[in-house]
Scaffold this active site. Structure first.
Site, PDB file in Angstrom:
ATOM      1  CG  ASP A   1      38.567  60.493 103.212  1.00 36.37           C
ATOM      2  OD1 ASP A   1      37.951  60.696 104.263  1.00 36.37           O
ATOM      3  OD2 ASP A   1      39.594  59.787 103.144  1.00 36.37           O
TER       4      ASP A   1
ATOM      5  CG  ASP B   1      40.455  55.227 108.523  1.00 39.80           C
ATOM      6  OD1 ASP B   1      39.856  54.897 107.487  1.00 39.80           O
ATOM      7  OD2 ASP B   1      41.008  56.330 108.656  1.00 39.80           O
TER       8      ASP B   1
HETATM    9  C1  DGJ Z   1      41.016  58.301 105.372  1.00 43.18           C
HETATM   10  C2  DGJ Z   1      40.165  57.133 104.953  1.00 43.18           C
HETATM   11  O1  DGJ Z   1      39.341  56.743 106.000  1.00 43.18           O
HETATM   12  C3  DGJ Z   1      41.053  56.003 104.477  1.00 43.18           C
HETATM   13  O2  DGJ Z   1      40.274  54.898 104.136  1.00 43.18           O
HETATM   14  C4  DGJ Z   1      41.845  56.492 103.303  1.00 43.18           C
HETATM   15  O3  DGJ Z   1      40.979  56.784 102.245  1.00 43.18           O
HETATM   16  C5  DGJ Z   1      42.648  57.720 103.681  1.00 43.18           C
HETATM   17  N1  DGJ Z   1      41.819  58.730 104.250  1.00 43.18           N
HETATM   18  C6  DGJ Z   1      43.366  58.276 102.485  1.00 43.18           C
HETATM   19  O4  DGJ Z   1      44.019  59.444 102.763  1.00 43.18           O
END
Ligand code: DGJ
Length: 701
Positions: free
Chosen positions: A452, A520
């Site tokens: 991420d 997300d």
């Molecule tokens: C952002 C990601 O897009 C989510 O799926 C998740 O992994 C969060 N970060 C976790 O902090």
């Protein structure tokens, strides 16, 4: 195939359906001749005789015609190259040599005054129409430094037409890759990122169609995409004479890109282009096939159905609770179980722990291995979340090395999500980060890493470094190097690229990750539009999509059926992210049936030719259809039905009109011609309805 003209000054590259041609004038000007349908060397010979317009008034004869317009001389187009030294600004090129090396053409130039050489690369792979272009710039002098302010990968020139329409994919967090179209007008339109990562705001892609005439299936489309995961720009400019050029590369305008010392070479990322006569759908199909064969690693292997804990447990993770989720995930047919954020350091919220990549001893007293082993015993692979380019100020790493973050001494660095960006351009930082992930992968049987990146660059300072601007490019290069070496050292581990959802989706990251987290936003209705945009460039094989809880608590609170959520997520790499320990037995049983169904269509969805039918936010039924060999899969959606209006049947694509197809779900037989012209009746009704149809070619009459 590459053919060189008799005089050694024209080149013709020919792909599956398209050709690209260029010529060098006696004055060593490299001019664009053709990008469009297949042509022959005789056609190129004629095109090469068409003279450039003479100088008219205040205009340059070269503008709009050059393959790689630079700053310097009589040029007013958008320059692809801007360099400066203490004595020289701008460049002037003398031709060196042309090398044909298999499917790659290299054209070399030099500028003795600036002490530079330039190599333009063109690669058109056998059986494809995606032309890959990139550039090398080398300091050939004995001393001095040259600052490269801009070095675009390529400039694409479009044929002169009455008008053009531009398609782009814009967005923001939770609403990525929204397709918008607008008329091209005189002057420039630049999209890009000034954020250090690809960004949610634009995918590095544009498509242009003449006179706005292309449809999903018909008409010419010229499309370009950049393979870069840092800051970038793509500028589309209509010049005073009406010609349109698209130039793109890494970096944004005012930062400076790189400083070249004697012997140094800067190689740009690839800026690829595709021409299609089969509309936007044809262009997407060409992009998808090329990515599956030449960009995405191991694309011949289908991606497993994953379960991810983020929407269920957030930062509040623990071994027993994750085991309970894993048992449910295995029972519904998940093949990969991923523990998201919260398993390491003091990471009980987003305020601390980033940078300390050892399991939280309260939550995982014996490390990750027991959970990983339990997951394996349940028959699933095991994955974890990391964000290695970042640090929370409240972390052991930051306390030990506050100097490792990007910062400008004397200024208070901006914090997003309570975190700072590690300066990966520093070799010591990059090697530390690599080592941490490497150790983690050795510490437990981990099969999957979700990588991420949750904030933009805001304080690009590097105390002590004479040219801190280089951190923009070098961060991305370091990231690529780390991923490449980790993949080589752990070939069995798969990687997912994520940046708060779809903030790092591009051809550069996709050449070293197995899939990307699309957004997300897991609301299944919003997702249809996001996926529609995403599919313009990227294939379903890399597009992760989860089924989560209803109402959708992460985004908009929308209520939707499991059916709608599953069919929406089946359009990509299916995953589940709901709180399974709170799902009813009926829901779990239904989920199991959907996952079984997905597994039965997975090769077709992940590797088939995609057809988009209708608009996902239009009034009727829309669909994504995939065709692989004799198999066809249709995922159909109805957002909202109006009283008294029967949704029109879905007119399927890519079928043999003379063949008979059997629907594996209804058992009914359909003629290909009937499916294409009269359509498939979906029976969808009401709001947010969806269905899956599996058709197999039974016989050809
Ligand atoms: C952002 C990601 O897009 C989510 O799926 C998740 O992994 C969060 N970060 C976790 O902090």
């Amino acid at each position: 195939m590459i053919e060189t003209g008799n005089d050694g000054r024209t080149w013709l590259l020919t792909g599956r359906t398209s050709s690209y041609a260029l010529r060098l004038t006696d004055a060593d000007e490299l001019l664009h001749l053709h990008w469009g349908p297949r042509i022959t060397p005789a056609d190129v010979a004629e095109l090469a005789t068409i003279p450039l317009p003479g100088e008219r008034g205040f205009e340059s004869r070269l503008d709009g015609h050059e393959e790689y317009p630079v700053e310097g001389g009589p040029r007013f187009a958008e320059p692809a190259l801007i360099v400066r030294s203490e004595t020289v600004r701008g460049t002037e090129w003398t031709f060196g040599d042309a090398v044909v090396d298999g499917d790659e053409l290299r054209l070399g130039f030099r500028d003795d005054l600036a002490g530079l050489s330039l190599v333009l690369h063109y690669r058109l792979r056998e059986g494809h129409d995606v032309l890959e272009r990139w550039t090398d710039l080398t300091h050939t002098g004995r001393d001095g430094t040259l600052e490269v302010l801009r070095a675009d990968s390529a400039t694409w020139s479009l044929p002169l037409r009455d008008s053009w329409r531009l398609s782009q994919l814009h967005g923001r967090w939770g609403a990525e890759s929204v397709l918008v179209r607008s008329a091209v007008t005189y002057g420039g339109k630049t999209i890009g990122s000034r954020r250090g990562h690809t960004g949610h705001q634009h995918l590095p892609w544009v498509a242009l169609d003449p006179e706005g005439s292309a449809t999903e299936e018909h008409g010419e489309v010229f499309s370009c995409a950049l393979a870069w995961s840092g800051s970038w720009r793509i500028a589309t400019r209509q010049l005073p004479g009406g010609r349109v050029q698209i130039t793109g590369g890494c970096g944004h305008d005012d930062t400076g890109l790189v400083l070249l010392g004697p012997g140094d070479t800067f190689t740009t990322p690839v800026f690829a282009g595709v021409w299609s006569a089969e509309g936007f759908g044809g262009a997407s199909a060409a992009w998808h096939r090329w990515q599956l064969e030449h960009v995405v690693p191991r694309a011949d292997q289908d991606r497993p159905v994953l379960y991810n804990s983020w929407e269920a447990t957030g930062f509040d993770v623990g071994e027993a609770q994750q085991r309970a989720l894993a048992e449910r995930a295995a029972a519904i047919g998940a093949e990969l179980f991923v523990v998201d954020d919260g398993w390491f350091g003091t990471r009980t919220s987003d305020r601390s722990g980033l940078g300390d990549w050892t399991p939280n001893p309260d939550r995982f007293p014996d490390g990750l291995a027991p959970l990983a082993t339990a997951v394996h015993e349940l028959g699933m692979r095991f994955g974890i979340w990391v964000e290695p380019e970042m640090v929370n100020p409240d972390s052991d790493l930051y306390r030990r090395h506050p100097e490792w973050v990007q910062h400008v001494p004397g200024r208070v660095p901006a914090q997003f999500r309570n975190q700072l960006v590690l300066n990966l351009a520093r070799e010591d930082v990059a090697s530390y980060v690599e080592d941490q992930v490497h150790r983690l992968l050795e510490s437990a049987p981990i099969d999957y890493v979700k990588w991420d990146f949750n904030r933009c660059f805001t304080d690009p300072g590097w105390p002590g470094e004479p040219y801190p601007q280089r951190l923009w490019v070098d961060h991305v290069r370091a990231l690529y190097g780390i991923l490449d070496r980790l993949r080589a050292a752990h070939p069995e581990v798969a990687f997912e690229a994520c940046s708060g959802g779809g903030g790092r989706v591009d051809l550069g990251i996709l050449s070293r990750t197995d899939q990307v987290w699309t957004s997300d936003n897991t609301d299944p209705a919003d997702r249809l539009a996001i996926q529609y945009g995403f599919s313009q460039l990227h294939p379903a094989r890399v597009m992760a999509a989860w089924v989560t809880d209803s109402p959708n608590h992460q985004m908009n609170g929308r209520v939707s059926s499991l059916r709608f959520r599953f069919v929406s997520a089946m359009a990509g790499v299916l995953g589940v992210g709901g709180h399974l320990t709170r799902w009813s037995e009926e829901d779990l049983a239904e989920a199991r049936r959907w996952i079984d169904l997905y597994k039965s269509v997975r090769p077709v969805v992940q590797r088939g030719r995609l057809y988009r039918i209708g608009q996902p936010d239009g009034p009727g039924v829309s669909a994504v259809q995939y065709v692989l060999g004799d198999e066809t899969v249709v995922l159909a959606f109805l957002r909202s039905q109006r009283f008294g209006e029967e949704p029109a049947p879905l007119r399927l694509r890519g079928l043999d009109p003379g063949a008979t197809y059997v629907c594996r779900d209804s058992g009914r037989e359909h003629r290909g011609a009937v499916l294409a012209h009269h359509g498939l009746r979906t029976g969808l009704r009401g709001d947010l309805d969806a269905a899956v149809f599996r058709l197999r070619r039974a016989r050809t009459d």
